[in-house]
Scaffold this motif. Structure first.
Motif, PDB file in Angstrom:
ATOM      1  N   THR A   1      -5.767  -5.559  -4.610  1.00 16.51           N
ATOM      2  CA  THR A   1      -6.005  -4.114  -4.521  1.00 16.51           C
ATOM      3  C   THR A   1      -5.755  -3.456  -5.871  1.00 16.51           C
ATOM      4  OG1 THR A   1      -5.269  -4.217  -2.240  1.00 16.51           O
ATOM      5  CG2 THR A   1      -5.368  -2.023  -3.225  1.00 16.51           C
ATOM      6  N   LYS A   2      -4.657  -3.874  -6.512  1.00 16.07           N
ATOM      7  CA  LYS A   2      -4.359  -3.308  -7.835  1.00 16.07           C
ATOM      8  C   LYS A   2      -5.417  -3.732  -8.858  1.00 16.07           C
ATOM      9  CE  LYS A   2      -0.108  -2.635  -9.161  1.00 16.07           C
ATOM     10  NZ  LYS A   2       1.259  -2.888  -9.649  1.00 16.07           N
ATOM     11  N   GLY A   3      -5.829  -4.982  -8.767  1.00 18.92           N
ATOM     12  CA  GLY A   3      -6.858  -5.500  -9.675  1.00 18.92           C
ATOM     13  C   GLY A   3      -8.158  -4.726  -9.532  1.00 18.92           C
TER      14      GLY A   3
ATOM     15  N   LEU B   1       0.822  -1.210   0.000  1.00 19.11           N
ATOM     16  CA  LEU B   1       0.000   0.000   0.000  1.00 19.11           C
ATOM     17  C   LEU B   1       0.858   1.264   0.000  1.00 19.11           C
ATOM     18  CD1 LEU B   1      -2.941  -0.803   2.465  1.00 19.11           C
ATOM     19  CD2 LEU B   1      -2.939  -0.866  -0.028  1.00 19.11           C
ATOM     20  N   ILE B   2       1.953   1.224   0.778  1.00 21.02           N
ATOM     21  CA  ILE B   2       2.828   2.413   0.831  1.00 21.02           C
ATOM     22  C   ILE B   2       3.471   2.639  -0.544  1.00 21.02           C
ATOM     23  CG2 ILE B   2       4.866   3.465   1.898  1.00 21.02           C
ATOM     24  CD1 ILE B   2       4.204   1.816   4.440  1.00 21.02           C
ATOM     25  N   ILE B   3       3.912   1.550  -1.161  1.00 22.78           N
ATOM     26  CA  ILE B   3       4.523   1.677  -2.494  1.00 22.78           C
ATOM     27  C   ILE B   3       3.493   2.238  -3.486  1.00 22.78           C
ATOM     28  CG2 ILE B   3       5.466   0.348  -4.446  1.00 22.78           C
ATOM     29  CD1 ILE B   3       6.888  -1.396  -2.342  1.00 22.78           C
ATOM     30  N   LEU B   4       2.269   1.711  -3.377  1.00 19.94           N
ATOM     31  CA  LEU B   4       1.190   2.172  -4.253  1.00 19.94           C
ATOM     32  C   LEU B   4       0.941   3.666  -4.039  1.00 19.94           C
ATOM     33  CD1 LEU B   4      -0.458   0.351  -6.176  1.00 19.94           C
ATOM     34  CD2 LEU B   4      -2.258   0.301  -4.474  1.00 19.94           C
ATOM     35  N   LYS B   5       0.918   4.064  -2.770  1.00 20.63           N
ATOM     36  CA  LYS B   5       0.666   5.475  -2.428  1.00 20.63           C
ATOM     37  C   LYS B   5       1.802   6.364  -2.962  1.00 20.63           C
ATOM     38  CE  LYS B   5       1.340   8.087   1.293  1.00 20.63           C
ATOM     39  NZ  LYS B   5       1.843   8.128   2.629  1.00 20.63           N
ATOM     40  N   ASN B   6       3.037   5.880  -2.784  1.00 21.85           N
ATOM     41  CA  ASN B   6       4.191   6.666  -3.239  1.00 21.85           C
ATOM     42  C   ASN B   6       4.210   6.856  -4.758  1.00 21.85           C
ATOM     43  OD1 ASN B   6       4.995   6.855  -0.627  1.00 21.85           O
ATOM     44  ND2 ASN B   6       6.732   5.453  -0.784  1.00 21.85           N
TER      45      ASN B   6
ATOM     46  N   ASN C   1      -3.877  -8.145 -15.799  1.00 16.47           N
ATOM     47  CA  ASN C   1      -2.576  -7.466 -15.949  1.00 16.47           C
ATOM     48  C   ASN C   1      -2.133  -6.800 -14.652  1.00 16.47           C
ATOM     49  OD1 ASN C   1      -2.140  -8.202 -18.581  1.00 16.47           O
ATOM     50  ND2 ASN C   1      -3.196  -6.423 -19.418  1.00 16.47           N
ATOM     51  N   GLN C   2      -3.049  -6.083 -14.013  1.00 14.91           N
ATOM     52  CA  GLN C   2      -2.668  -5.385 -12.782  1.00 14.91           C
ATOM     53  C   GLN C   2      -2.363  -6.365 -11.647  1.00 14.91           C
ATOM     54  OE1 GLN C   2      -1.903  -2.291 -12.206  1.00 14.91           O
ATOM     55  NE2 GLN C   2      -2.421  -1.511 -14.220  1.00 14.91           N
ATOM     56  N   SER C   3      -3.185  -7.373 -11.505  1.00 13.68           N
ATOM     57  CA  SER C   3      -2.969  -8.341 -10.426  1.00 13.68           C
ATOM     58  C   SER C   3      -1.678  -9.123 -10.662  1.00 13.68           C
ATOM     59  CB  SER C   3      -4.144  -9.318 -10.329  1.00 13.68           C
ATOM     60  OG  SER C   3      -5.315  -8.599 -10.083  1.00 13.68           O
ATOM     61  N   PHE C   4      -1.472  -9.527 -11.910  1.00 14.87           N
ATOM     62  CA  PHE C   4      -0.273 -10.304 -12.223  1.00 14.87           C
ATOM     63  C   PHE C   4       0.994  -9.446 -12.127  1.00 14.87           C
ATOM     64  CE2 PHE C   4       2.873 -12.275 -15.010  1.00 14.87           C
ATOM     65  CZ  PHE C   4       2.882 -13.567 -14.502  1.00 14.87           C
ATOM     66  N   SER C   5       0.822  -8.126 -12.246  1.00 12.84           N
ATOM     67  CA  SER C   5       2.009  -7.252 -12.240  1.00 12.84           C
ATOM     68  C   SER C   5       2.763  -7.278 -10.904  1.00 12.84           C
ATOM     69  CB  SER C   5       1.616  -5.810 -12.574  1.00 12.84           C
ATOM     70  OG  SER C   5       0.922  -5.236 -11.487  1.00 12.84           O
ATOM     71  N   ILE C   6       2.140  -7.798  -9.860  1.00 12.16           N
ATOM     72  CA  ILE C   6       2.881  -7.914  -8.589  1.00 12.16           C
ATOM     73  C   ILE C   6       4.059  -8.874  -8.746  1.00 12.16           C
ATOM     74  CG2 ILE C   6       0.970  -7.284  -7.047  1.00 12.16           C
ATOM     75  CD1 ILE C   6       0.812 -10.359  -6.405  1.00 12.16           C
TER      76      ILE C   6
ATOM     77  N   MET D   1      -7.142 -14.875  -8.453  1.00  7.63           N
ATOM     78  CA  MET D   1      -6.553 -15.935  -9.283  1.00  7.63           C
ATOM     79  C   MET D   1      -5.230 -15.471  -9.921  1.00  7.63           C
ATOM     80  SD  MET D   1      -8.444 -18.030 -12.334  1.00  7.63           S
ATOM     81  CE  MET D   1      -8.860 -16.606 -13.337  1.00  7.63           C
ATOM     82  N   PHE D   2      -5.248 -14.278 -10.515  1.00 10.47           N
ATOM     83  CA  PHE D   2      -4.034 -13.837 -11.209  1.00 10.47           C
ATOM     84  C   PHE D   2      -2.975 -13.285 -10.251  1.00 10.47           C
ATOM     85  CE2 PHE D   2      -6.815 -14.158 -14.914  1.00 10.47           C
ATOM     86  CZ  PHE D   2      -6.010 -14.986 -15.678  1.00 10.47           C
ATOM     87  N   SER D   3      -3.385 -12.825  -9.070  1.00  7.69           N
ATOM     88  CA  SER D   3      -2.384 -12.453  -8.068  1.00  7.69           C
ATOM     89  C   SER D   3      -1.670 -13.716  -7.591  1.00  7.69           C
ATOM     90  CB  SER D   3      -3.036 -11.776  -6.863  1.00  7.69           C
ATOM     91  OG  SER D   3      -3.687 -10.616  -7.248  1.00  7.69           O
ATOM     92  N   SER D   4      -2.451 -14.777  -7.376  1.00  6.15           N
ATOM     93  CA  SER D   4      -1.853 -16.050  -6.936  1.00  6.15           C
ATOM     94  C   SER D   4      -0.877 -16.557  -7.993  1.00  6.15           C
ATOM     95  CB  SER D   4      -2.929 -17.108  -6.702  1.00  6.15           C
ATOM     96  OG  SER D   4      -3.901 -16.636  -5.829  1.00  6.15           O
TER      97      SER D   4
END
Lengths: 290, 244
Positions: free
Chosen positions: B109-111, B12-17, B67-72, B145-148
């Protein structure tokens, strides 16, 4: 297993997939409250040994004991009792110093009140309090290392393991890091560190273990190890080759030197001389096919 | 729970930054797809009985969420190979499944952020979901699913190159043959079989059905749940192997 040590390595062995036998039958006891250096040339098995002690890699054979209790692989209880300062500056650069410490404290289950008090105290001790809200990215190498060390202390570990804590730092920053480490040991913390800087090992450790080709080849105080080899050395630079001979006393070294060439140096033996003698000479022999 | 919060908080901090860049990444691709395919190419086109943009937008929700979830995965890779911050998790008393869950939460969260972005884009083009808030169920499943999968792949690859190969050979082709941009009806049987295996297909179909207020077979949800569990357990198994 009888317990007069904080950490015991009992015949640890590590073979990686692919057959690299990194650590061979490693046995070692670390006394509670002591400060011990683990030395070895590159590829000697130091990092693997430290990795096994930290729980980052599993031994292929052998066991580890913490205060006499066998450490079950993957034990979360053991992980909460040790503090590790990795060789890499493994901080989150996008986060502030305070945020890095807060995340560490949460990972170790610390409550808010205790956490904030400890973070504040440690930042003051490390002289980083003025920079607590700055992104770690903006810190110097020495400041990052300091932060890494206080992070490892945050949860109050009994044993602190530092893998090359001063690598890549300038002499002043190194001195600052050792002030912190030495103060920790004075406060009763047990310290195990690896280093390539022999003078640091000689100066700060009560005991030195030299690891070579996966085995501990010497384990004693640096003074005892040096005495065993010879407290004085005669270095002969004639014919462009450096040849070192060790003597028990200065007088014998001088007498021996008087018969040789004029390109001689006589001085007290250092841990570095001993290290090169033990590991370098074997490497040389291997390289020369002898 | 504190350890789970620690891992999620870092995200979350990285996302906020990086909120500016993150918001741009949420909007940029969907806007371009909507403009190029929905508004440009498909302006006068009807697919499965609805205007093409209305057909495509749910696919875009699924695709963008993936794309967003997998980007982690990329971020985990950076923390494994570059900053080595991942070691901090491995050295801590946090259990392996907590490490995976914390990262999944961040991916979700990104998803969900990307879902919000596509919904806003839809509003701008005059397309709104027909089924209301219930659409969040397949959207959430898609993100989990895609974050996993992202965590699993990030912990499995040996270097950055392997990561980009996975994206090039698996993620990108999946984007186009999972019923996101075109209907699977009338395609050769081989495509049907292939698309049934692809997790994104089930996300696209469920999200589209709810978006258009149409019925959808339960087995699509079950397949998504099965993939999620499989990726999650494999990711947990990989945590201790992730030491570099």
């Amino acid at each position: 297993m009888p317990n007069n040590s904080i950490l015991t390595l009992d015949r640890l062995d590590k073979t990686y997939p692919g057959g690299i036998h990194a650590v061979k039958n490693l046995s070692f006891k670390l006394k509670d409250g002591s400060i011990c250096a683990l030395l070895g040339p590159n590829g000697a098995g130091k990092s693997t040994a430290i990795g096994m002690i930290c729980g980052l890699c599993r031994p292929s054979e052998g066991s580890l004991y913490f205060r006499g209790e066998k450490i079950v692989p993957g034990s979360t209880e053991y992980r909460s009792k040790i503090g590790v300062v990795s060789q890499h500056l493994n901080l989150e650069l996008d986060l502030s110093a305070w945020q890095n410490l807060k995340i560490h404290a949460l990972l170790y289950g610390m409550g808010k009140q205790e956490r904030e008090k400890r973070i504040e105290r440690l930042l003051i001790d490390a002289d980083l309090i003025q920079r607590k809200n700055d992104q770690v990215r903006s810190f110097s190498g020495g400041m990052k290392r300091k932060l890494q060390i206080i992070r490892a202390l945050l949860h109050g570990p009994e044993l602190i393991i530092l893998d090359e804590p001063t690598v890549g730092l300038d002499p002043a920053a190194r001195e600052g890091i050792w002030d912190i480490i030495y103060a920790l040991n004075r406060d009763g913390k047990t310290i195990l560190f690896s280093t390539h800087y022999m003078e640091e090992a000689q100066r700060y450790s009560q005991r030195v273990a030299i690891i070579h080709q996966g085995r501990i080849i010497r384990d004693n105080t640096s003074a005892a190890l040096i005495k065993e080899l010879g407290s004085w050395c005669l270095i002969d630079y004639s014919d462009g080759i450096k040849q070192t001979t060790f003597f028990q006393d200065r007088k014998t070294a001088v007498t021996s030197g008087a018969r040789g060439s004029s390109r001689l140096v006589i001085r007290e033996t250092t841990l570095e001389d001993l290290f090169i003698h033990l590991t370098g000479s074997e490497l040389d022999r291997k390289e020369n096919g002898k | 729970m504190k350890a789970l919060w620690a891992i999620y908080l870092r995200g979350l901090i990285i996302l906020k930054n990086r909120i500016g860049k993150t918001l741009v990444s949420f909007f940029l691709s969907p806007v371009l797809y909507a403009l190029a395919f929905g508004w440009g190419v498909g302006r006068n086109l009807d697919v499965e009985g609805v205007p093409y943009l209305t057909f495509m937008l749910p696919g875009l929700i699924a695709l963008s969420g993936m794309n967003q979830s997998f980007s982690i995965a990329t971020e985990i890779n950076i923390s494994r190979f570059l900053s080595h911050f991942f070691e901090e998790y491995l050295l801590s008393p946090a259990r392996d499944y907590i490490v995976v869950l914390g990262n999944i939460l961040y991916g979700v969260t990104k998803g969900l952020g990307s879902f919000g972005a596509v919904i806003i884009i839809g509003f701008c083009f005059g397309v709104v979901p027909g089924s209301g808030f219930i659409i969040i169920i397949p959207v959430l499943l898609n993100s989990i699913m895609f974050s996993s999968l992202g965590v699993l792949i990030a912990l499995t690859v040996k270097n950055h190159r392997d990561m980009s190969s996975f994206t090039s050979f698996i993620i990108t082709p999946m984007s186009f043959i999972a019923g996101t941009f075109f209907s699977l009806e009338g395609l050769p049987r081989i495509f049907h079989i292939l698309s049934e295996v692809i997790p994104l297909t089930h996300s696209s179909l469920t999200i589209r059905a709810l978006f258009l207020g149409r019925p959808i077979a339960v087995y699509h949800y079950l397949i998504m749940a099965a993939y999620t569990l499989l990726f999650f357990f494999l990711a947990v198994r990989q945590v201790r192997k992730a030491v570099t």
